[in-house]
Design an enzyme around this catalytic site. Structure first.
Site, PDB file in Angstrom:
ATOM      1  N   GLU A  85      -3.982   7.104   7.223  1.00 24.18           N
ATOM      2  CA  GLU A  85      -4.736   7.961   6.326  1.00 24.18           C
ATOM      3  C   GLU A  85      -5.757   8.755   7.114  1.00 24.18           C
ATOM      4  OE1 GLU A  85      -6.666   5.362   3.600  1.00 24.18           O
ATOM      5  OE2 GLU A  85      -5.057   5.440   2.119  1.00 24.18           O
TER       6      GLU A  85
ATOM      7  N   ARG B  29      -5.097  -9.140  -6.895  1.00 24.92           N
ATOM      8  CA  ARG B  29      -5.613 -10.513  -6.884  1.00 24.92           C
ATOM      9  C   ARG B  29      -7.070 -10.504  -7.323  1.00 24.92           C
ATOM     10  NH1 ARG B  29      -8.998  -9.892  -2.587  1.00 24.92           N
ATOM     11  NH2 ARG B  29      -8.290  -8.585  -0.853  1.00 24.92           N
TER      12      ARG B  29
ATOM     13  N   HIS C 172     -14.638  -3.050   8.791  1.00 18.64           N
ATOM     14  CA  HIS C 172     -13.833  -2.879   7.577  1.00 18.64           C
ATOM     15  C   HIS C 172     -13.863  -4.112   6.673  1.00 18.64           C
ATOM     16  CE1 HIS C 172     -12.475   0.640   9.685  1.00 18.64           C
ATOM     17  NE2 HIS C 172     -11.978  -0.103  10.651  1.00 18.64           N
TER      18      HIS C 172
ATOM     19  N   LYS D 206       0.810  -1.220   0.000  1.00 23.54           N
ATOM     20  CA  LYS D 206       0.000   0.000   0.000  1.00 23.54           C
ATOM     21  C   LYS D 206       0.848   1.277   0.000  1.00 23.54           C
ATOM     22  CE  LYS D 206      -3.096  -3.151   0.528  1.00 23.54           C
ATOM     23  NZ  LYS D 206      -3.606  -3.831  -0.657  1.00 23.54           N
TER      24      LYS D 206
END
Length: 495
Positions: free
Chosen positions: A201, A292, A236, A117
């Site tokens: 973030e 993926r 999440h 990421k």
């Protein structure tokens, strides 16, 4: 390249999905499984099986050496990692290729650019793509991360750099809770992905989660197969997904699709992948890339008329691309519900045990990806997903109605499932209108569902069916009037 035999380094419904694709392509399959997964549906369907270790994922599904050695023992030409586990681990992809086995997925180099990421955001920044403000630095001690969170401004979300699926994610709302939550996120990331590296973030309070399905062929060309709405998430973790998103204007869809393809092409991406965005107030921000196949890929397959798993395998075999971008447009609307073995009347705690009768109502526009059958054991060792129910219809409203009917008619005995919760979500006004955000579950379903009382006719119906059910298919224990006490009864009262 000719793929004659393919290893599957995964389990459950995705292993079954890959086996079915291989059967249609005339490819033999070798299932790489843990000892507790012997006897599952995928185990029964595979042409060959190789046990790679005990139940603990670190010793089996997350063990690179065990998977590579198992694939070699199976004499395979290629390996499909499915999703989760090692599917986004570039070291695994590299080890598979070094062993002389083709890896069904992007190259290790592309994974390092996009699957990590932090690296992904660095590339996106170079390309001047829209990003959520955050911290992707190398300093990973808790004090440095807290200082970065202070600079970004609370609320801040912590994420695992090496993977997704909700694991390692924590929301920091104050300095007082930051240390404990960051350490927890690092532990989860290390356990799930083998790396404790995290990034930060700014947490957007009113965002929608939109993702674009991308596919890169062997020539380096990347196309997108439109978008999916994945805003319904709990802790999440996505639980309901749909294609296409009801939240995008044609102009937004065009811009986001262009960003997705540009990013993937810049990394030399090949195979299936997903570029994820957050959308708030008509402004979108790049979130991450999943290098993926996605759990929710079936909704794209239904609206686009494609087979992404076959396309992955054929691309690895250097066969012609299946997708010609011109003329490909989505048709109708598809919705997917993830069916988990959990008790919605106890806040979603996992429900384990041997499955009794399992029935999914077939019909036009209905598809079921099932990892377990009657007699299979739902163990506490892995993700508790039993199956995915996917429906297609001409409009979103009709698709919602069809899914509600499917969930009402489905039967799963032996364990509790989240079917009652799924039905409540589908009937909620914010979902029906398409206005849900990523905080939808937090705002409307943060508490356990109230335990329903069965009506007299329901109780009688269930008792009659229970008496007629063969002993081998019955749930453990006798029928009870309280659905919280008996999984057999809990299956029936879904609204």
């Amino acid at each position: 390249m000719n793929i004659r035999r393919l290893a599957i380094a995964n389990r459950g419904e995705v292993a079954v999905r890959i086996i079915l694709a291989c059967q249609e392509l005339g490819i033999e399959t070798v299932l790489l499984h843990s000892d507790v997964d012997s006897g599952t549906k995928a185990y029964r369907m595979a042409d060959k099986r190789v046990c790679i270790g005990p139940a603990a994922t670190a010793s089996s599904y997350l063990n690179i050496s065990a998977n590579v050695q198992g694939a070699l023992a199976g004499g395979v030409d290629a390996l499909h990692p499915g999703f989760g586990f090692l599917s986004e681990n570039p070291d695994f992809a590299e080890a598979v290729e070094k062993a002389g086995i083709a890896f069904v997925g992007p190259s290790a180099a592309a994974m390092r650019k996009l699957g990590d990421k932090v690296s992904c955001k660095e590339l996106a920044n170079k390309l001047r793509l829209p990003l959520v403000p955050g911290y992707q630095g190398e300093f990973q001690d808790v004090a440095a991360l807290i200082a970065a969170a202070e600079q970004i401004g609370y609320p801040v979300i912590v994420k695992a750099a090496a993977g997704g699926g909700g694991r390692g994610m924590k929301i920091l709302r104050s300095r007082e809770e930051a240390k404990e939550l960051i350490e927890s996120a690092q532990r989860e990331a290390l356990s799930a992905f083998g790396s404790a590296k995290v990034f930060l973030e700014k947490y957007l309070e009113r965002a929608k989660h939109i993702e674009f399905q991308i596919f890169g062929d062997a020539t380096g060309r990347v196309v997108h197969l439109y978008d999916r709405e994945c805003s319904v998430q709990r802790r999440h973790q996505k639980i309901i997904e749909e294609a296409i998103s009801p939240s995008l204007t044609p102009e937004l869809r065009r811009k986001m699709g262009e960003v997705a393809c540009l990013l993937a092409e810049s990394a030399g991406y090949q195979g299936a992948g997903t570029v994820e965005f957050l959308l708030q107030d008509e402004e979108f921000f790049l979130l991450e890339v999943n290098t993926r196949l996605q759990v929710e890929h079936p909704v794209t397959e239904l609206v686009m008329g494609v087979d992404l798993v076959k396309a992955q395998i054929l691309t690895t075999a250097k066969k012609a691309s299946l997708f010609e971008r011109s003329g490909m447009v989505p048709r109708g609307h598809a919705i997917e519900c993830r069916i988990y073995a959990e008790n919605p009347y106890e806040g979603g705690i996992p429900s384990t045990g041997k499955l009794g009768r399992v029935y999914f109502p077939e019909g036009p526009g209905r598809r079921f990806e099932v990892g377990f059958e009657a007699g299979d054991e739902i163990t506490p060792f892995y993700d508790p997903m039993i199956a995915k129910a996917i429906v297609w219809d001409e409009t979103r409203t009709r698709a919602i109605q069809k899914m509600l009917r499917v969930l009402s008619d489905a039967i799963i005995l032996g364990v509790h499932t989240n079917i009652p919760l799924l039905r409540e979500i589908l009937m909620h006004a914010d979902f029906v209108s398409g206005e849900m955000t990523t905080r939808f579950m937090e705002q409307h379903f943060s508490e356990a569902l109230p335990q329903p009382e069965l009506l007299a006719w329901e109780k009688e119906m269930v008792e009659q069916i229970y008496r007629k059910t063969p002993k081998s298919e019955k749930a453990t224990g006798g029928a009870s009037a309280n659905p919280a006490e008996n999984p057999f009864m809990a299956t029936w009262r879904t609204s």
